[in-house]
Design a protein around this motif. Structure first.
Motif, short mmCIF file in Angstrom:
data_model
loop_
_atom_site.label_atom_id
_atom_site.label_comp_id
_atom_site.label_asym_id
_atom_site.label_seq_id
_atom_site.Cartn_x
_atom_site.Cartn_y
_atom_site.Cartn_z
N PRO A 36 44.07 44.32 40.73
CA PRO A 36 44.87 43.54 39.78
C PRO A 36 45.89 42.63 40.47
O PRO A 36 46.11 41.50 40.05
N ALA A 37 46.52 43.12 41.54
CA ALA A 37 47.49 42.29 42.27
C ALA A 37 46.81 41.06 42.86
O ALA A 37 47.36 39.95 42.83
N ARG A 38 45.60 41.24 43.36
CA ARG A 38 44.84 40.11 43.90
C ARG A 38 44.55 39.10 42.80
O ARG A 38 44.71 37.89 42.98
N ARG A 39 44.16 39.59 41.64
CA ARG A 39 43.86 38.69 40.51
C ARG A 39 45.12 37.96 40.02
O ARG A 39 45.05 36.79 39.64
N ILE A 40 46.26 38.63 40.06
CA ILE A 40 47.52 37.99 39.69
C ILE A 40 47.84 36.86 40.67
O ILE A 40 48.21 35.76 40.26
N ARG A 41 47.67 37.11 41.95
CA ARG A 41 47.92 36.06 42.96
C ARG A 41 46.96 34.89 42.79
O ARG A 41 47.34 33.73 42.98
N GLU B 255 48.21 32.87 39.93
CA GLU B 255 49.38 32.12 40.38
C GLU B 255 48.96 30.87 41.14
O GLU B 255 49.48 29.77 40.90
N LYS B 256 47.98 31.02 42.01
CA LYS B 256 47.50 29.89 42.80
C LYS B 256 46.84 28.83 41.90
O LYS B 256 47.08 27.63 42.05
N GLU B 257 46.04 29.29 40.94
CA GLU B 257 45.37 28.37 40.01
C GLU B 257 46.38 27.62 39.15
O GLU B 257 46.20 26.44 38.86
#
Length: 102
Positions: free
Chosen positions: A37-42, A45-47
């Protein structure tokens, strides 16, 4: 979504993930319930970059945050504290999203 400080929102969400204690000892659960989930949040954020988030994006990120907090077995009072912190610094209201009933 208007009025949300995107940078502050992601900063507060990621800070919350990093600063909450993990009360679980299951590494597989940690990988799928915190790291993923943290990876998906980052990625979100990038998108998003500098543009304002949509309500759907904010709800998705808060849902992923909730997954990490539940996986870490964060106590309800501590989860509420962090959610209030995110609301305050980012100018977001859970009442305006579908996540008001956490």
């Amino acid at each position: 979504m208007t009025g949300i400080d995107t940078a502050a929102f992601f900063g507060a969400v990621l800070k919350t993930i990093a600063s909450t204690r993990n009360h679980s000892t299951d590494q597989g659960e940690y990988d799928s319930g915190v790291l993923e989930p943290a990876r998906r949040i980052r990625e979100t954020e990038k998108e998003a970059g500098d543009r304002p988030l949509t309500s759907a994006e904010a709800e998705q990120v808060l849902g992923l945050l909730e997954t990490t907090l539940r996986t870490k077995r964060t106590p309800d009072e501590e989860r509420e504290y962090y959610l209030q912190y995110i609301e305050k610094v980012a100018g977001i209201s859970r009442a305006s999203l579908s996540v008001s009933g956490w």
